[in-house]
Enzyme design. Structure first.
Site, PDB file in Angstrom:
ATOM      1  N   HIS A   1      12.254  24.876   8.284  1.00 35.59           N
ATOM      2  CA  HIS A   1      12.064  25.361   6.918  1.00 35.59           C
ATOM      3  C   HIS A   1      12.356  24.239   5.923  1.00 35.59           C
ATOM      4  O   HIS A   1      13.513  23.861   5.737  1.00 35.59           O
ATOM      5  CB  HIS A   1      12.997  26.544   6.629  1.00 35.59           C
ATOM      6  CG  HIS A   1      12.724  27.744   7.472  1.00 35.59           C
ATOM      7  ND1 HIS A   1      13.668  28.723   7.713  1.00 35.59           N
ATOM      8  CD2 HIS A   1      11.604  28.150   8.133  1.00 35.59           C
ATOM      9  CE1 HIS A   1      13.145  29.662   8.482  1.00 35.59           C
ATOM     10  NE2 HIS A   1      11.903  29.333   8.747  1.00 35.59           N
TER      11      HIS A   1
ATOM     12  N   SER B   1      16.266  26.204  10.949  1.00 37.88           N
ATOM     13  CA  SER B   1      16.380  26.299   9.495  1.00 37.88           C
ATOM     14  C   SER B   1      17.623  25.514   9.058  1.00 37.88           C
ATOM     15  O   SER B   1      17.700  24.317   9.318  1.00 37.88           O
ATOM     16  CB  SER B   1      16.437  27.765   9.049  1.00 37.88           C
ATOM     17  OG  SER B   1      16.422  27.862   7.639  1.00 37.88           O
ATOM     18  N   THR B   2      18.590  26.167   8.442  1.00 36.23           N
ATOM     19  CA  THR B   2      19.768  25.474   7.917  1.00 36.23           C
ATOM     20  C   THR B   2      20.473  24.685   9.021  1.00 36.23           C
ATOM     21  O   THR B   2      20.847  25.244  10.046  1.00 36.23           O
ATOM     22  CB  THR B   2      20.762  26.475   7.305  1.00 36.23           C
ATOM     23  OG1 THR B   2      20.071  27.369   6.451  1.00 36.23           O
ATOM     24  CG2 THR B   2      21.849  25.753   6.530  1.00 36.23           C
TER      25      THR B   2
ATOM     26  N   MET C   1      19.963  30.172   8.954  1.00 36.28           N
ATOM     27  CA  MET C   1      20.322  31.490   8.444  1.00 36.28           C
ATOM     28  C   MET C   1      19.113  32.415   8.524  1.00 36.28           C
ATOM     29  O   MET C   1      17.970  31.973   8.591  1.00 36.28           O
ATOM     30  CB  MET C   1      20.820  31.384   6.999  1.00 36.28           C
ATOM     31  CG  MET C   1      19.791  30.963   5.985  1.00 36.28           C
ATOM     32  SD  MET C   1      20.501  30.940   4.306  1.00 36.28           S
ATOM     33  CE  MET C   1      19.088  30.355   3.358  1.00 36.28           C
TER      34      MET C   1
ATOM     35  N   ASP D   1      14.313  34.594  11.034  1.00 36.83           N
ATOM     36  CA  ASP D   1      12.989  34.073  11.355  1.00 36.83           C
ATOM     37  C   ASP D   1      12.964  33.490  12.761  1.00 36.83           C
ATOM     38  O   ASP D   1      13.845  32.722  13.132  1.00 36.83           O
ATOM     39  CB  ASP D   1      12.586  32.997  10.340  1.00 36.83           C
ATOM     40  CG  ASP D   1      11.149  32.539  10.525  1.00 36.83           C
ATOM     41  OD1 ASP D   1      10.310  33.357  10.962  1.00 36.83           O
ATOM     42  OD2 ASP D   1      10.862  31.359  10.223  1.00 36.83           O
TER      43      ASP D   1
END
Length: 365
Positions: free
Chosen positions: A205, A179-180, A298, A301
């Site tokens: 994401h 993600s991030t 973050m 998930d």
């Protein structure tokens, strides 16, 4: 602690909307708004914000030019606010290479019902950016020319001599979620791998328009082929399949191999695509033939899905805290016992190769 935010956007309407959305959170405060990077430069000096939100297309100085200078002279957390266009998505990927922590598409002003979801997302991203580990990528990204990049990619991968047996290429799968900070992390992992690899399935994401540009960008940089996954297509060795931003990606065992499946079902952990969907499918369909990797991001998930893979006999790897932009998803996976090993980002590719060569054995493969 209140997080101080400076909003930089040439649209007065967008500055007003972003300010209203951000100020609605009790722990966030917009301390200033700037119509262009020149004004923003002076406000940074006087207001000392914790996080900057930055538009890309602005007068007097392009957002990318400003970002490159900012990360060189006064590194700080930046969240890009991007237009949902092909040009906007490509520029956003450049911004992430230059050191921006994260990005969001601009809110759709004609859909007020979606503002609440947007508010939650932008506030979460600002909080994550404030605590993020800034990556000193700007100078390297700006200075690397096409010829030097080509030389880097044509050099042998350390420890990759001898290749992988055909059985490994056909039977094994590598599953990666992020993600991030994940766009740069995934790029680093894939660029460290040889062309001769089992199929790789990826979830990052990001919205639909951005996944298409991201896959194309990776395909031009990596030895493996990279493409957006399509529903029902066979997973082939030497190819990495990126979940499109509109659908969950899962894997299904089929005669003689594996098949990609896409579904526009409800978000999982507030995400679609979700890493957990991919990892849970790998646990049931791939079992001990899988290698699962969870990278920077973050939230949580992917943690439960990776635990399911671990219990099914797959080898699981988590990125360590020091090399993560945001140590969220790997931390959650570690806390529930989902990881076989924790390694720095620069070593992830080599640890995947070591497992595929049979250097470590836990599940029966």
């Amino acid at each position: 602690m209140t997080i101080k935010v400076l909003v930089v956007d040439d649209s007065a309407l967008m500055r007003s909307l972003l300010s209203e959305v951000i100020n609605s959170a009790p722990d966030l405060e917009v301390v200033g708004v700037a119509p262009d990077p020149i004004a923003a430069r002076e406000m940074i000096k006087t207001l000392n914000p914790d996080v900057l939100t930055l538009d890309i297309e602005m007068p007097r100085m392009d957002g990318l030019d400003f970002l490159a200078r900012l990360m060189r002279l006064r590194p700080m957390p930046v969240v890009m606010i991007s237009s949902l266009t092909k040009r906007g998505s490509e520029a956003t990927l450049q911004a992430l290479e230059l050191g921006a922590v994260d990005f969001l598409p601009k809110p759709k002003l004609d859909l007020p019902a979606g503002i609440e979801a947007y508010r939650v997302e932008i506030c979460d991203k600002i909080r994550a950016a404030c605590s993020a580990r800034l990556q000193s990528r700007g100078a390297a990204a700006a200075s690397m020319g096409a010829s030097s990049l080509q030389r880097e990619l044509s050099a042998p991968v350390p420890g990759s001599s001898g290749g992988l047996p055909e059985r490994v290429l056909q039977e094994r799968l590598v599953l990666i979620g992020a993600s991030t900070g994940g766009t740069e992390a995934i790029k680093e992992v894939l660029c460290s791998l040889p062309a001769q690899m089992p199929g790789i399935l990826l979830v990052q994401h990001m919205p639909e328009m951005f996944t298409a540009s991201f896959a194309k960008r990776l395909d031009g940089l990596c030895r493996v082929r990279v493409k957006e996954a399509e529903h029902g297509e066979r997973v082939m060795p030497g190819t990495a399949y990126l979940a499109p931003g509109h659908s969950h990606l899962s894997v299904r065992r089929a005669a003689g191999g594996y098949v990609c499946e896409l579904a526009q079902s409800e978000p999982v952990n507030r995400h679609r695509p979700a890493v957990d969907v991919l990892f849970h499918s790998a646990a049931s369909q791939v079992g001990a033939h899988g290698v699962g990797v969870i990278l920077t991001g973050m939230g949580k998930d992917g943690a439960q899905g990776l635990l399911a893979m671990h219990k099914a006999g797959a080898w699981t790897i988590g990125q360590d805290q020091d090399s993560c932009v945001v140590y969220g998803m790997p931390r959650e996976a570690a806390s529930i016992g989902a990881l076989d090993e924790v390694v720095s980002l620069k070593d992830v590719g080599q640890r995947v190769l070591a497992r595929l060569r049979g250097g470590e054995r836990r599940g029966k493969v």
